[in-house]
Motif scaffolding. Sequence first.
Motif, mmCIF file in Angstrom:
data_model
loop_
_atom_site.group_PDB
_atom_site.id
_atom_site.type_symbol
_atom_site.label_atom_id
_atom_site.label_comp_id
_atom_site.label_asym_id
_atom_site.label_seq_id
_atom_site.Cartn_x
_atom_site.Cartn_y
_atom_site.Cartn_z
ATOM 1 N N ARG A 15 0.847 -1.200 0.000
ATOM 2 C CA ARG A 15 0.000 0.000 0.000
ATOM 3 C C ARG A 15 0.880 1.247 0.000
ATOM 4 O O ARG A 15 2.018 1.224 0.502
ATOM 5 C CB ARG A 15 -0.873 0.026 1.248
ATOM 6 C CG ARG A 15 -1.962 -1.003 1.201
ATOM 7 C CD ARG A 15 -3.064 -0.674 2.201
ATOM 8 N NE ARG A 15 -4.050 -1.749 2.213
ATOM 9 C CZ ARG A 15 -5.022 -1.875 1.329
ATOM 10 N NH1 ARG A 15 -5.150 -0.987 0.345
ATOM 11 N NH2 ARG A 15 -5.877 -2.868 1.390
ATOM 12 N N ARG A 58 -4.200 6.164 1.654
ATOM 13 C CA ARG A 58 -4.381 5.075 2.610
ATOM 14 C C ARG A 58 -4.713 3.760 1.901
ATOM 15 O O ARG A 58 -4.169 2.722 2.203
ATOM 16 C CB ARG A 58 -5.501 5.445 3.588
ATOM 17 C CG ARG A 58 -5.492 4.633 4.850
ATOM 18 C CD ARG A 58 -6.168 5.331 6.024
ATOM 19 N NE ARG A 58 -7.191 6.307 5.628
ATOM 20 C CZ ARG A 58 -8.477 6.040 5.420
ATOM 21 N NH1 ARG A 58 -8.906 4.841 5.571
ATOM 22 N NH2 ARG A 58 -9.321 6.987 5.067
ATOM 23 N N LYS A 59 -5.607 3.879 0.896
ATOM 24 C CA LYS A 59 -6.089 2.649 0.257
ATOM 25 C C LYS A 59 -5.274 2.226 -0.973
ATOM 26 O O LYS A 59 -5.213 1.053 -1.322
ATOM 27 C CB LYS A 59 -7.548 2.849 -0.175
ATOM 28 C CG LYS A 59 -8.481 2.913 0.998
ATOM 29 C CD LYS A 59 -9.873 2.761 0.486
ATOM 30 C CE LYS A 59 -10.873 2.821 1.612
ATOM 31 N NZ LYS A 59 -12.149 3.359 1.159
ATOM 32 N N LYS A 93 -2.508 1.423 -3.996
ATOM 33 C CA LYS A 93 -1.353 0.516 -4.038
ATOM 34 C C LYS A 93 -0.194 1.215 -4.752
ATOM 35 O O LYS A 93 -0.411 2.017 -5.673
ATOM 36 C CB LYS A 93 -1.716 -0.752 -4.816
ATOM 37 C CG LYS A 93 -2.784 -1.588 -4.162
ATOM 38 C CD LYS A 93 -2.155 -2.848 -3.623
ATOM 39 C CE LYS A 93 -3.131 -3.657 -2.794
ATOM 40 N NZ LYS A 93 -3.430 -4.936 -3.346
#
Length: 486
Positions: A109, A151-152, A154
């Motif tokens: 991430r 945060r989410k 990749k």
Amino acid sequence: MTDNFRRKIHYNDLIATFDDVLILPGYTQTYDVDISAQLGKYEFNIPIMTAAMDTVTEEEMAIQMALLGGLGVLHRNCSYEKQLEMCKNVKRARSFIIRDVATIDINARVSTAKHKMEDAGISGLVVVDAKNRVCGIFTKRDIPYSEEEARKGKVKDYMTEDVISIEPNVSRQEALEVLYNSRIEKLPIIEDGYLRGLITKKDLKPEFPHASIDKEGRLLCALAISPKYPETTAAQNILKEIDDYVDIFFTDVADFYKERDIQNVRKLMNFLDSDFVLGNIGTYEAAEHLLTKADFNEEKFIGIKVGMGSGSICSTSIQTGVGAPTIFATAQVADAIRDYNSEIGLIADGGFKNPGDLPKAFSVGADMIMSGHFFAGCTESPGYIDTIQGRKVKVYRGMGSKEARTTNYVLDRYVEGAKTLPEGVSDYVPYVGELSGVIESLTEGLSNGMIYAGAHNIEDMKNAKIGLVSAVGMMEQKPHDLMGKY
Ligand code: XMP
């Protein structure tokens, strides 16, 4: 070469020391002298080494010496583990190729990458797949603005896929050109898709333009080595690991002209990959033997170190009656090197008291000099600064002194099995401040001596004329007939 060293100081008649000789003034045509030196494939901007002694050269001294253009030979009066640590620290001290590159998995991430960069205090990561193949570069600039995405998201969705890279074995200049032409800060080294290192613009800037460096830009590393072959597999393994960080091993023994030591070192040279300087020896015959009969690996045998019993902390000569003062030994071995293999470098070791002794050593054939005495009082030498009667001092001890022998690591420097007689002493020397100041005085004395002698470089200095001084002349050399004591 106009004269040979044998005739120069008539060494068959007299075992001369530095004070016994003077260089005669030569015809000076330039003030521009070059004091750089060559030893095997290594180039040094100053022809000076610090001794492999535990009160002279640990990593701090070795790093500083290499940065200034000379060489500090790390001592071995400690475990192999500590020797390995010292060598690693020298090699890591300043490098334009980072081997320990920070990477991130392509599926990680963005938040993980962000934390990794923050923790390591770096601005970018090389992105790799599960097989450690390079897939891209992810820098702080690639972190998405939106906190939610950061945060989410990749790494693979935000990284730069087209990586500008370079092949291994690149020179400093080639790397600089690629970095400047492509206006990037970081340049991964990639071989067959795999990451081999990283070059950054910051690390390429030469702060120390005269530093002694290997072809990867890392500082040169030299280490003393016992003349004995390690017995256990564990010791052999760690020595092999040390070998990865060392450029030159210096055999560390008072008198190397011994059959058993020669046999063992032949074996060591086959076992290890680094180059070797062999010594100490003190006569033409010993050098002739090493050069013609000992059958050492020709590529790894790059130099001979000479001098026995003339060091300021040595007591070998008074304890045993045997010795070879440094200038005498240098002249003898220089003759043998010239007769048998002029590719071999010659290091004059110990006995130097004043800067003026350096040009004397070069005038009889040395390529570089080594001293402990000049450097034991420096800030960079191991040990604390003490005060005695208001004067700042540091401890300087011979490796054959009672004090140095308590660790047992260097017993094999002397006659094996000898138990009671120390061959060195331990004392204080004045604290002299930073190494750079000492080096400046020494190089100035050397350069001025070369100018007076009419020499342009170290090779030229070997043509300087020298003569023996009478006992009365020796007194006249120093300040005299004054109120003060000198
Ligand atoms: P200086 O004159 O610079 O000499 O103090 C340093 C060199 O002396 C050698 N060395 C010793 N020789 N007994 C000796 O006979 C010792 O205890 C001892 N410790 C060091 C060594 O070659 C060093 O470079």
